[in-house]
Design a protein around this motif. Sequence first.
Motif, PDB file in Angstrom:
ATOM      1  N   UNK A  39       0.811  -1.213   0.000  1.00 35.06           N
ATOM      2  CA  UNK A  39       0.000   0.000   0.000  1.00 35.06           C
ATOM      3  C   UNK A  39       0.839   1.254   0.000  1.00 35.06           C
ATOM      4  N   UNK A  40       0.439   2.224   0.827  1.00 34.27           N
ATOM      5  CA  UNK A  40       1.104   3.523   0.854  1.00 34.27           C
ATOM      6  C   UNK A  40       2.548   3.447   1.328  1.00 34.27           C
ATOM      7  N   UNK A  41       2.920   2.389   2.034  1.00 36.96           N
ATOM      8  CA  UNK A  41       4.305   2.217   2.474  1.00 36.96           C
ATOM      9  C   UNK A  41       5.204   1.691   1.373  1.00 36.96           C
ATOM     10  N   UNK A  42       4.624   1.329   0.231  1.00 38.55           N
ATOM     11  CA  UNK A  42       5.371   0.639  -0.818  1.00 38.55           C
ATOM     12  C   UNK A  42       6.494   1.436  -1.440  1.00 38.55           C
ATOM     13  N   UNK A  43       6.377   2.766  -1.501  1.00 35.87           N
ATOM     14  CA  UNK A  43       7.454   3.556  -2.074  1.00 35.87           C
ATOM     15  C   UNK A  43       8.720   3.454  -1.252  1.00 35.87           C
ATOM     16  N   UNK A  44       8.582   3.585   0.064  1.00 31.50           N
ATOM     17  CA  UNK A  44       9.737   3.479   0.959  1.00 31.50           C
ATOM     18  C   UNK A  44      10.221   2.032   1.061  1.00 31.50           C
ATOM     19  N   UNK A  45       9.313   1.089   1.259  1.00 29.82           N
ATOM     20  CA  UNK A  45       9.715  -0.317   1.366  1.00 29.82           C
ATOM     21  C   UNK A  45      10.314  -0.810   0.058  1.00 29.82           C
ATOM     22  N   UNK A  46       9.745  -0.385  -1.069  1.00 27.05           N
ATOM     23  CA  UNK A  46      10.293  -0.776  -2.365  1.00 27.05           C
ATOM     24  C   UNK A  46      11.700  -0.245  -2.570  1.00 27.05           C
ATOM     25  N   UNK A  47      11.934   0.996  -2.140  1.00 28.47           N
ATOM     26  CA  UNK A  47      13.279   1.564  -2.232  1.00 28.47           C
ATOM     27  C   UNK A  47      14.251   0.771  -1.366  1.00 28.47           C
ATOM     28  N   UNK A  48      13.794   0.353  -0.207  1.00 30.14           N
ATOM     29  CA  UNK A  48      14.618  -0.473   0.676  1.00 30.14           C
ATOM     30  C   UNK A  48      14.958  -1.803   0.024  1.00 30.14           C
TER      31      UNK A  48
END
Length: 349
Positions: free
Chosen positions: A140-149
Amino acid sequence: MHTAALVSLATSVPPHTFLQKDVLAAAWDVFGSRFPDFERFASIFTNTGIVKRHGVKPFEWYLEPRGWPERTAAFLEGAEALFVEVAGKALANAGLAATDIDTVVTVCSTGIATPSLDARVARRIGFRSDVARVPVFGLGCAGGASGLSIASRLAQARPGSNVLLVAVELCSLALRHDELTKANIVAVSLFGDGAAAVILRAGDGGATRIEQCGEHLWPDTTDVMGWSVDPQGFGVILRRTIPEFVAQNLKPALLQILGRMQLSLDDIDQFICHPGGAKVIQALETTLKLDQGTLEHERQVIADYGNMSSPTVLFILERARARGLPPRSLLTALGPGFTASCVSLRHAA
């Protein structure tokens, strides 16, 4: 150990632009006569801070009820087009060809595609047949940060390789005519469509590097945010007041994450935050003890694009980079789980 560096960053939105005032007028037509509480909730549209948003379908398409087959067809067409466009921009910005990409991380939670989006667009973009594909769903909305990680760790594991992260979300397709709930009205007032792409590489320098990453999962919070699934499609779940949750719970979680990084809040020169909406931005500034108005990029992005879920924080990173990053930034996003995801960035001028 080599850390991953940002080689390029690009963003894209679909062609159809919706003014918030027009969305509110249409919502009155669709829900006003059927939902007795709609007048009480209508103020949400003006309190989000949103001026306009973008969608993959023309405005009129959303005025009729849609089921799974129509939503899925719209998702595949729109998400594939955005993927190709934003990945092409990122490749051009990096001076790379698609054949230079070794790994593709695809983040998306607003539609289902099997084969995954990266496979569907591989021929059009020109990926090699041996490209490694990592599709990620459900953040969800956390995906940009988690995806970058995730992408940074894959780049770090293979120094010199090029890792492409694509976050694409078509939140507008979750509009439901049949759900007469506050959560659905909030979704209608808030969400838009967009995509972001980042190319990462470890081992050969780079002005902006991924320093460290961390997450915090709150127990027994699966009802805070997510999807329900029924014959009509996805239905939004927003069970608690997110701004209050952020104000009460985010800072202790960040302190734990930063502690594991051997950092403190005082070590952070700039916060780059996913903005759930205007009230969430206010809650972030309050809990992080930032001066009112500090999160200006967050307010600008939410005004111009609405909440696009996972790509949104990368839109904000793009603006922050254009303005000039300080030595250390902390990129943060909250999403289903309920989860906080953080990435610390080191920048050399």
